[in-house]
Design a protein around this motif. Structure first.
Motif, short mmCIF file in Angstrom:
data_model
loop_
_atom_site.label_atom_id
_atom_site.label_comp_id
_atom_site.label_asym_id
_atom_site.label_seq_id
_atom_site.Cartn_x
_atom_site.Cartn_y
_atom_site.Cartn_z
N SER A 156 -1.34 13.17 10.83
CA SER A 156 -2.78 13.47 10.75
C SER A 156 -3.13 14.83 11.33
N TYR B 48 0.84 -1.20 0.00
CA TYR B 48 0.00 0.00 0.00
C TYR B 48 0.87 1.26 0.00
N GLN B 49 1.87 1.25 0.88
CA GLN B 49 2.70 2.44 1.00
C GLN B 49 3.50 2.69 -0.28
N ASP C 41 -3.33 5.69 6.39
CA ASP C 41 -2.92 6.83 5.58
C ASP C 41 -3.84 8.01 5.86
N PRO C 42 -3.37 9.12 6.42
CA PRO C 42 -2.01 9.32 6.94
C PRO C 42 -1.83 8.67 8.30
N ARG D 81 1.18 4.10 -2.92
CA ARG D 81 0.88 5.52 -2.66
C ARG D 81 2.04 6.38 -3.15
N GLU D 82 3.24 5.99 -2.78
CA GLU D 82 4.40 6.80 -3.16
C GLU D 82 4.62 6.83 -4.66
#
Lengths: 308, 308
Positions: free
Chosen positions: B302, A227-228, B256-257, A231-232
């Motif tokens: 956040s 996921y991370q 996220d975040p 996102r990046e």
């Protein structure tokens, strides 16, 4: 009650029992063993430890058997906690830690039955164990992706000296074959079962010109690392990339998007393993001593057909 | 060793010990009590149970004391598991479950020392307990938001019959006051400590014309519900809405975040509580029997200054 031996007269026996009562000795159940099931971990770090403890506790309290929890670290050798476990002479041992041959022999010598929970290595046939259907789970996860139309499906696989990881990878290959897809070895990346390693592996996979449209991660932590990385890389899940995990940790239904993953019935596995251990602890035969509890695929929102 | 009473001759004592050894009795430590610490939960559902177990296990194994885990459900009354706990006569009890007065009296009558972990209700001064600095934590979370420049800060508070929730809410009010901000009662919403309730409460707050620019949630699960409500309302965290939680569950660094939250040192609290329980179990005086372990604010991504 004394345990059947008869070198003592009834009078002496009564006197012993009375003294025991007055001076702080208590009778052990069965053959010199305490009325407890001992649950042994190598580490208490994992997110799923509590799901196992919950299942064991449920069965233990139903049978009015105490639950003892212990841990012996990976690097204690010889482990004092393990010696204590053996010395406590529990009714039976349920071991999430993988027992070495020497440790198994120690328990056998003391007449303490044991069950291995989620074996990570091949065990002799006579070692009772309860695990999950890792191969079927890996196959179901991958089939879900092929059925959505994916053709370039990568797998972030766990260490290949861990049995469940070997099985999940084989399930992946089997599903590809069943779908008539080639197993491209470049699409399989080995990683430790951590979020950080999942991130690193996915960053590599997603930076390729012919990047995969779907990734099956050998566990949920790896999937969260994917996921991370997505996102990046500015890739949306599931529009640009489908992701499937394995375990169904509670947290993966909270992430955005909620993760499609293979659900392991950890509590149910713990229940089955404890019932088996207690059966053996009573000196009874169990109908079977090697069990795999079926996994199920939980489809959430991290998977969709590929764009092209 | 027999426990100091002397109605038996040394010869008889030796004979008892020999018989005990042969016929399956074992000596208990201390005054008829077993060499175990018993950790009692009301429910084993919570994500933080394993962090508590880990701390207790660490101290118990250091002292070569066994760790027994038990649970008595909310609706069992009288609870058989509780009777078993008392009957097992552990060296000491560490109770995450809130003990009723009757339960505390039962333990006292048996001479079993106990410590309450994270008290949720007011306890008499003589009841040993270890908790977190909930008021300070609530104050630090809110001060972080006021220092970022927020003026409309809502709180999703937990049930007000739970002591830690009362303390967190008071900490919030205290920080508002210190910042010279009015405490608008409309900005405080009561909820159960679940993700679902956090979602419902946040949906209400975020649909208002004068919606808050920041929400302090009384625990992380509530905060994760706020995340979902914000997503559905098309609000970005932290650009459009700042969110702070409480607990620092491992999973909140994965969302996220990543969530800014108040970190509870659960494992350290469990370590302190177990040391205290074992001290009392040895019949020794403890330097203090009521402890609160300091929380710390973990700032992640956040929270940000408000847009206007």
């Amino acid at each position: 009650m004394l345990n059947g031996k008869s070198g003592v007269s009834p009078g002496t026996r009564a006197r012993v029992e009375e003294l025991v009562d007055r001076y702080g000795y208590r009778k052990l159940s069965g053959a010199n063993r305490n009325n407890v099931v001992e649950l042994v971990f190598r580490e208490l770090e994992s997110m799923w430890a509590v799901e196992i403890i919950r299942g064991v506790e449920r069965v233990a309290s139903k049978h009015r058997v105490g639950l003892m929890v212990s841990r012996f670290g990976l690097h204690d050798s010889p482990a004092p906690a393990w010696d204590d476990t053996v010395a406590r002479r529990p009714n039976c041992v349920l071991s999430v830690a993988q027992l070495s041959e020497a440790e198994r022999e120690q328990l056998q010598a003391k007449g303490i039955p044991f069950v291995v929970f989620g074996p990570t290595r091949e065990l002799p046939d006579d070692v009772p164990s309860v695990g999950a259907t890792n191969w079927s789970g890996g196959r179901a996860a991958t089939r879900h992706l092929t059925e959505l139309g994916h053709r370039r499906i990568a797998m972030i696989s766990g260490p290949q000296d861990v049995l469940c990881c070997v099985a999940r990878l084989d399930g992946y290959r089997s599903a590809l074959k069943a779908a008539g897809l080639p197993a491209d070895p470049d699409l399989v990346v080995q990683a430790k079962l951590t979020r950080e390693d999942g991130y690193t592996a996915a960053r590599d996979l997603l930076s390729r010109p012919d990047r995969p449209t779907a990734i099956f991660a050998a566990n949920d932590l790896l999937a969260l690392g994917v996921y991370q990385a997505a996102r990046e890389a500015g890739l949306r899940i599931p529009e640009d990339l489908s992701v499937v995990g394995f375990d169904d940790l509670r947290a993966v239904s909270w992430v955005d998007p909620p993760l499609t993953t293979v659900h392991q019935l950890l509590t149910e596995m713990a229940i089955a393993a404890t019932e088996l251990a207690l059966t053996l602890g009573r000196g009874e035969q169990a109908p079977q001593t090697g069990l795999e509890i079926a996994t199920t695929l939980t489809v959430r929102e991290s998977t969709a057909p590929p764009k092209d």
